[in-house]
Design a protein around this motif. Structure first.
Motif, PDB file in Angstrom:
ATOM      1  N   ASP A 104      64.527  79.127  34.081  1.00 38.74           N
ATOM      2  CA  ASP A 104      65.535  78.072  34.233  1.00 38.74           C
ATOM      3  C   ASP A 104      66.948  78.604  33.996  1.00 38.74           C
ATOM      4  O   ASP A 104      67.900  78.172  34.659  1.00 38.74           O
ATOM      5  N   ALA A 107      67.962  80.552  37.023  1.00 32.44           N
ATOM      6  CA  ALA A 107      68.266  79.705  38.179  1.00 32.44           C
ATOM      7  C   ALA A 107      69.534  78.882  37.996  1.00 32.44           C
ATOM      8  O   ALA A 107      69.980  78.225  38.944  1.00 32.44           O
ATOM      9  N   THR A 108      70.122  78.907  36.807  1.00 32.89           N
ATOM     10  CA  THR A 108      71.295  78.059  36.559  1.00 32.89           C
ATOM     11  C   THR A 108      72.497  78.884  36.088  1.00 32.89           C
ATOM     12  O   THR A 108      73.330  79.297  36.888  1.00 32.89           O
ATOM     13  N   SER A 226      58.048  78.284  40.518  1.00 34.50           N
ATOM     14  CA  SER A 226      59.320  78.510  41.214  1.00 34.50           C
ATOM     15  C   SER A 226      60.235  77.356  40.860  1.00 34.50           C
ATOM     16  O   SER A 226      59.839  76.187  41.005  1.00 34.50           O
ATOM     17  N   VAL A 227      61.451  77.665  40.407  1.00 35.21           N
ATOM     18  CA  VAL A 227      62.364  76.595  40.000  1.00 35.21           C
ATOM     19  C   VAL A 227      62.716  75.678  41.172  1.00 35.21           C
ATOM     20  O   VAL A 227      62.621  74.448  41.047  1.00 35.21           O
TER      21      VAL A 227
END
Length: 298
Positions: A104, A107-108, A226-227
């Motif tokens: 996470d 992805a961010t 997968s995010v």
């Protein structure tokens, strides 16, 4: 006992990082036989098996501290050579840093930290992905230099710095929420509702259920590692799950998802752990990570 041989240590690190004796040989530009001889000689010096010959090869418990030492020596050697040769020489090898980050964060906010590294810093990053509850294991095993982790206790030989908390919201598609949670987040509803889980190490949803109900439940689970696919699966109504707030906000604003537990968000504290080492590359990465985390996390 004999002293440790730097070439043998570097070969041990190559075997573990590349996953096999053959791949290590290609990296080091020697034969697989030479790699095997070096590792065997190091094992004879230490009197312990240091590498578990598997696919991929992994360090044994005895090999882990030597793997950390090897990585630290390689990093310091490379930086010393760069400093000695000076900026005008050019052609020097990039400094390689292996870093493990939870999915996470990757992805961010974490890529923005990489973009904030100083210009001219010749880094080659080896990013690994692992659940935040398990990232510190790779530090302990000597596989990575630094980690974004949920573990606040420092791994031996490492420094730990708080980054802030990543906030999660419990989301579901409106139709699914209406069908399964019309009477609220009862134990019966949560036990029956399909739940999205990132992978088999991810226990975030199960801990959230236990917090809400005081019970350990065993709902049906979809594993979605997968995010982007995790959020997309929720939008399609296949189940509910905890989504990072930065990703959840767009789906909530568009009406694609609803928050099934308003006011019951989950905050996961994150920490930056790294080798206790005076390294310009590692110090620069630490500064960038902490600066971006201060802006992005709670």
């Amino acid at each position: 006992m004999e002293g440790l041989d730097f070439v043998q240590l570097r070969t041990l690190a190559a075997v573990v990082s590349e996953g096999s004796f053959e791949a290590a040989a290609r990296l080091l530009h020697v034969t697989p036989s030479a790699v095997s001889q070096r590792v065997k000689a190091l094992e004879e010096t230490v009197g312990q098996v240091l590498v578990r010959r598997a696919r991929p090869c992994v360090a044994t418990e005895a090999g882990a501290p030597l793997l950390r030492l090897a990585g630290q020596l390689v990093l310091l050697e490379r930086e010393a050579l760069t400093d000695a040769r000076g900026p005008l020489t050019g052609g020097g090898a990039r400094t390689r840093l292996a870093v493990v980050v939870n999915a996470d964060s990757l992805a961010t906010w974490f890529p923005a930290a990489l973009a904030r590294l100083p210009e001219g810093l010749e880094l080659s990053l080896d990013l690994r992905q692992e659940d935040q509850d398990h990232t510190a294991e790779l530090l302990r095993d000597g596989v990575v230099t630094a980690a974004v982790t949920a573990q606040r206790e420092p791994v031996q030989g490492c420094r730990v710095r708080p980054l802030g908390a990543m906030r999660y919201r419990a989301l579901a598609a409106p139709a699914l929420a209406a069908a399964l949670f019309s009477d609220g987040l009862t134990a019966a509803a949560l036990a029956a509702a399909p739940t999205l889980v990132f992978d088999r190490r991810d226990r975030l949803q199960h801990r959230f259920i236990r917090t809400l109900t005081g019970r350990t439940l065993d709902p049906p689970v979809h594993y979605v590692p997968s995010v982007p696919a995790f959020s997309e699966t929720i939008r399609h109504g296949l189940g509910w799950g905890l989504v990072p707030e930065r990703i959840a906000e767009e789906d909530l604003a568009s009406g694609a998802c609803v928050d099934i537990a308003p006011g019951r968000q989950v905050d996961v504290p994150l920490y930056w752990q790294h080798w206790r080492l005076e390294s310009a590359a590692l110090n620069s990465l630490t500064t960038a990570v902490r600066a971006v985390a201060a802006e992005a996390l709670r």
